[in-house]
Design an enzyme around this catalytic site. Structure first.
Site, PDB file in Angstrom:
ATOM      1  N   SER A  45      -6.689 -16.867  12.239  1.00  0.00           N
ATOM      2  CA  SER A  45      -6.734 -16.854  11.002  1.00  0.00           C
ATOM      3  C   SER A  45      -6.018 -18.403  10.401  1.00  0.00           C
ATOM      4  CB  SER A  45      -6.282 -15.702  10.194  1.00  0.00           C
ATOM      5  OG  SER A  45      -5.075 -15.335  10.477  1.00  0.00           O
ATOM      6  N   HIS A  85     -13.923 -17.545  13.042  1.00  0.00           N
ATOM      7  CA  HIS A  85     -12.999 -16.787  12.159  1.00  0.00           C
ATOM      8  C   HIS A  85     -13.696 -15.671  11.227  1.00  0.00           C
ATOM      9  CE1 HIS A  85      -9.859 -16.443   8.591  1.00  0.00           C
ATOM     10  NE2 HIS A  85      -9.784 -15.586   9.618  1.00  0.00           N
ATOM     11  N   GLU A  90     -16.427 -18.394   9.534  1.00  0.00           N
ATOM     12  CA  GLU A  90     -15.878 -19.802   9.648  1.00  0.00           C
ATOM     13  C   GLU A  90     -15.996 -20.496  10.879  1.00  0.00           C
ATOM     14  OE1 GLU A  90     -12.599 -20.240   5.913  1.00  0.00           O
ATOM     15  OE2 GLU A  90     -11.592 -19.496   7.655  1.00  0.00           O
ATOM     16  N   ASN A 107      -8.701 -18.538   3.632  1.00  0.00           N
ATOM     17  CA  ASN A 107      -7.153 -18.136   3.624  1.00  0.00           C
ATOM     18  C   ASN A 107      -6.234 -19.206   3.106  1.00  0.00           C
ATOM     19  OD1 ASN A 107      -7.566 -15.666   5.122  1.00  0.00           O
ATOM     20  ND2 ASN A 107      -6.650 -16.215   6.696  1.00  0.00           N
TER      21      ASN A 107
END
Length: 655
Positions: free
Chosen positions: A427, A448, A460, A498
Site C-alpha cells: 500500500s 493494490h 491500482e 492512500n
C-alpha cells in the site's frame, strides 16, 4: 422470408413465415450490445407502421420480438444522453418513443418478446409494452431499471407499466434501487410471463404464444390497492424515509422526483406514463446526471486498459502469499470469480480464519450449497507454496516490511513460469525498492486492492520505472478478469488513493485532538457526499495501518497524541473492537453529533486536503490525467459520484 413490402432498415430484420407470424429481430450494427439509439427507435417506428398495415390486411397473425445478440437490449444509447439532455430536444424525442411503445401495446394482434441475456432500462420498457414476455431462466438473463445510477428514472413509459405489472411497491423498489433481477425473480414479480431453459426455445414458445393469443395479466388487485386513496401518501412517505437514509435529495434528486410522481399519479398507470416526461426532463440536464454519466464513461474506459485480441491472456490459477485480512480476501475473491487459488502462510492456524471468512462471503453471494462447496474447493491452503510453479498470477499480501517482501519474491522468481504475473499488494512501498532483490526486476508490478475486497471495485495497477507497457496491460487484464476496475498509477509513496486520503484523515484526527466531535466531523463528511466520515474510516482502515502509511508519506503522528496513545494501548479500530469509537457487530457506536449550522459546508472544508493532494498527484504525473484521478478516487474511496470526483468538483466550484 422477408415480406416484399418491408421497408429497408439497418438494425432490424423483419420476416413473415408460412404461418403468417412476423419475426422482428434487433441486431444493432457496429455495437457489441443492442441499444435503443434515436436511429434504432426511428426504424422501429417505420416497422410498427408496416406491422399495423399487415394486420389490417389480414396477412399477419402476430409478431415475436427477439435479439440476434447474446443479450436482449441494454437500454437507451447513453452516448446520446448529453445531446438529448437539451430541453428543446428531449421532450419531443420521449413523446415519440412513448407513442411507438403505445402503438405496440395497442396492436390487436399478439406481440410477444423473447428475452435472453440482459434486458435492462429501455430494453425492459420495450418488453413491458409487449403483450407477453418469455425469458430464459439462466444466470445470463438479467432484468431491471438501473437508470437511478445515472441520475434519472425510466423515461420510456416504464414507470406506469412496471407498476401495472408488478404492483406499486415492488415496481417502485426496482426503480428506486436499480436492483437487477434474475429471470425467476422477474417472473415472481409478474414482469415475465413464462420461463424456458435455453435460448433455443424462445422461437418455439414465442410461436405458441402468438398462435394461442396469450396476454399478460396485470398485478392482482391486492397488490395494486397499495396505490389507492390515502394509503398511497403513506407508502410514498415510507419510500422517502428509505431514500433519505441512502442519499440527500439535493445530491441525488431522481429517487425523490420518482416518489413525487408516484404520490400524484401512482393509482393510474396511464396517468403516471402521461406525466413521466415532465418529471424526467429536468433530471436529464441536472449536474448530478451529467456527472454520473461522466463516471459511467470513465468506468467503461478502464475496460480498454487490458490486452486485446488474440493475445488476451487467460488466468486460471492464482497463488496468494499472506493469509491475513487482505491476502485472504483477495484469494477468496479470485476463487469466487472461478479461479483455482492456492493460499500460502506460515501454518494452517494462520490460513484457517481466511477460509472461514471466504465461506461466509460465498454463502452470502452464492445461492446454493453446491455453488458454495464448489467455490471452497477452488480455494486451497498451501503452507509449502506448492502452487507457485503452476500459477498464472502470484500476489504477495504480507506485512508492510521491505525485507520480507524482497525475500518472498526472490524465492518465488526461481519457481514461477516465465509468463506468470508477479505482483505485490503493497500500500505504500515503492516497487523499485522491492524489485532490488530480483534477477529480472521488470517482472514485478503492483496490484493494490482495497478493503473490503469484495465491495470496493478499484485495484491500482502500479507501474514502476522498470516495467514495460505490456506487463501493465497484462496486469490490467487480470484485474478485469476478476471483475474489478484497474487504474494505472506510477510507483510513488501512497500511490493515488492512500496518498490523497491520508491528509484528509489526519486533518480530521487533528481536529479531534483539538476537541472537535468525531461524530460531527463524520456527519459533515457524509452530508458533503462521502460514504463514510474520516474518523470512522481511520478506525476501519486500522489506526496502526494509518500511522504506518502516514510515516511512509512523511507525515508525523505526535507521540503524546490521542492517536498514538490508542495505538500504544492496542486500540486499533474496528478490528480490535475499539479505536476512536467502540465497535460492536462491525458497527461504530456513536454518540449523537452536536448541532451544526452547515454540515455540508464543514464537510467541504474537511475534504479540501484530499482535493488539494489529488491536484498535486496529477501535476506530478502519478496518474495520467485528472479523469483517472477522479475515477480512481470514486472507485477507491466512494468520493461523491454525483460531484464527478474531487477534481471535477473543484472545477465546478463545489469542492
Amino acid at each position: 422470408m422477408a415480406h416484399p413490402d418491408t421497408p429497408p432498415t439497418k438494425h432490424w430484420d423483419f420476416s413473415v413465415d408460412v404461418e403468417q407470424i412476423g419475426w422482428l429481430t434487433l441486431d444493432v450494427k457496429d455495437n457489441s450490445v443492442n441499444v435503443l439509439s434515436r436511429e434504432v427507435i426511428g426504424e422501429l417506428e417505420t416497422l410498427v407502421t408496416h406491422i399495423e398495415n399487415l394486420g389490417k390486411a389480414g396477412t399477419l397473425v402476430g409478431v415475436v420480438l427477439l435479439s440476434a445478440k447474446s443479450g436482449f437490449i441494454a437500454g437507451a444509447d447513453i452516448s446520446e444522453f448529453d445531446q438529448m439532455s437539451d430541453p428543446a430536444v428531449l421532450p419531443e424525442a420521449l413523446k415519440r418513443t412513448h407513442a411507438i411503445f403505445q402503438r405496440i401495446e395497442d396492436l390487436r394482434l399478439p406481440f410477444v418478446c423473447g428475452i435472453s441475456g440482459f434486458c435492462v432500462g429501455g430494453g425492459l420498457e420495450l418488453a413491458l409494452a409487449c403483450h407477453y414476455r418469455i425469458a430464459v431462466n439462466d444466470d445470463a438473463t438479467k432484468l431491471g431499471f438501473p437508470e437511478v445510477n445515472l441520475g434519472i428514472f425510466p423515461g420510456f413509459a416504464g414507470t406506469g407499466r412496471s407498476i401495472r405489472q408488478a404492483g406499486p411497491v415492488d415496481a417502485m423498489q426496482l426503480m428506486l434501487t436499480g436492483k437487477i433481477l434474475r429471470a425467476k425473480q422477474a417472473k415472481a414479480l409478474n414482469l415475465v410471463d413464462k420461463l424456458v431453459r435455453h435460448p433455443d426455445q424462445l422461437r418455439w414458445e414465442g410461436r405458441k404464444a402468438v398462435l394461442s393469443k396469450r396476454k399478460s395479466e396485470p398485478a392482482p388487485l391486492a397488490k395494486r390497492a397499495l396505490a389507492f386513496g390515502p394509503i398511497r401518501g403513506r407508502v410514498a412517505e415510507r419510500m422517502r424515509e428509505e431514500a433519505r437514509k441512502k442519499a440527500r435529495k439535493e445530491n441525488y434528486p431522481a429517487p425523490f422526483a420518482l416518489i413525487d410522481l408516484f404520490e400524484k399519479y401512482g393509482d393510474d398507470p396511464k396517468q403516471m406514463i402521461a406525466h413521466e416526461i415532465d418529471a424526467f426532463v429536468p433530471l436529464m440536464a441536472s449536474p448530478t446526471a451529467q456527472n454520473l454519466r461522466r463516471v459511467f464513461f470513465l468506468s467503461e474506459s478502464l475496460k480498454r486498459l487490458g490486452v486485446k485480441g488474440k493475445d488476451k491472456p487467460k488466468f486460471t490459477r492464482v497463488h496468494v502469499v499472506g493469509a491475513g485480512v487482505m491476502g485472504g480476501d483477495i484469494a477468496a475473491w479470485c476463487a469466487y470469480r472461478g479461479m483455482m487459488v492456492t493460499l500460502q502462510d506460515m501454518d494452517m492456524e494462520r490460513i484457517k480464519p481466511a477460509l472461514d471468512r471466504a465461506k461466509k462471503m460465498f454463502k452470502k453471494r452464492l445461492k446454493t450449497k453446491q455453488a458454495v462447496d464448489a467455490a471452497m474447493s477452488r480455494l486451497e491452503p498451501d503452507v509449502e507454496g506448492k502452487g507457485i510453479p503452476r500459477c498464472d498470477v502470484l500476489i504477495e499480501a504480507v506485512v508492510e516490511k521491505l525485507e520480507i517482501k524482497q525475500q518472498i519474491f526472490s524465492d518465488a522468481e526461481q519457481r514461477l513460469k516465465p509468463s506468470a504475473i508477479m505482483a505485490t499488494n503493497t500500500s505504500s512501498i515503492e516497487l523499485e525498492r522491492i524489485a532490488e532483490a530480483l534477477d529480472n526486476p521488470s517482472r514485478l508490478i503492483g496490484l493494490h486492492f482495497f478493503n473490503p475486497v469484495a465491495q470496493l471495485p478499484l485495484v491500482e495497477v502500479i507501474k514502476s520505472t522498470l516495467n514495460d507497457e505490456e506487463s501493465i496491460r497484462v496486469g490490467a487484464s487480470f484485474v478485469l478478469a476478476i471483475g474489478k476496475s484497474p487504474v494505472v498509477v506510477k510507483s510513488a509513496p501512497g500511490f493515488l488513493v492512500n496518498r490523497a486520503l491520508m491528509p484528509y484523515m489526519l486533518e480530521a484526527v487533528d481536529r479531534v485532538e483539538k476537541g472537535e466531535s468525531p461524530e460531527q466531523l463524520d456527519a459533515a463528511a457524509v452530508a458533503f457526499g462521502m460514504p463514510m466520515g474520516p474518523i470512522e474510516l481511520m478506525d476501519t482502515v486500522g489506526l496502526d495501518v494509518g500511522a504506518f502509511v502516514a510515516k511512509e508519506l512523511g507525515q508525523k503522528v505526535p507521540q503524546d497524541s490521542r492517536f498514538a496513545k490508542l495505538i500504544a494501548a492496542g486500540k486499533l479500530g474496528r478490528k480490535t473492537g475499539e479505536g476512536f469509537y467502540k465497535w460492536e457487530d462491525g458497527k461504530a457506536i456513536k454518540e449523537k453529533a452536536p448541532p451544526h449550522g452547515n454540515l455540508p459546508g464543514l464537510g467541504r472544508d474537511l475534504v479540501q486536503p484530499l482535493v488539494d493532494t489529488a491536484e498535486v498527484i496529477v501535476a506530478e504525473g502519478v496518474v495520467e490525467s485528472a479523469d483517472m484521478a477522479d475515477i480512481g478516487m470514486i472507485l477507491g474511496t466512494g468520493f461523491a459520484p454525483f460531484l464527478g470526483g474531487p477534481l471535477k468538483a473543484r472545477q465546478d466550484g463545489r469542492a
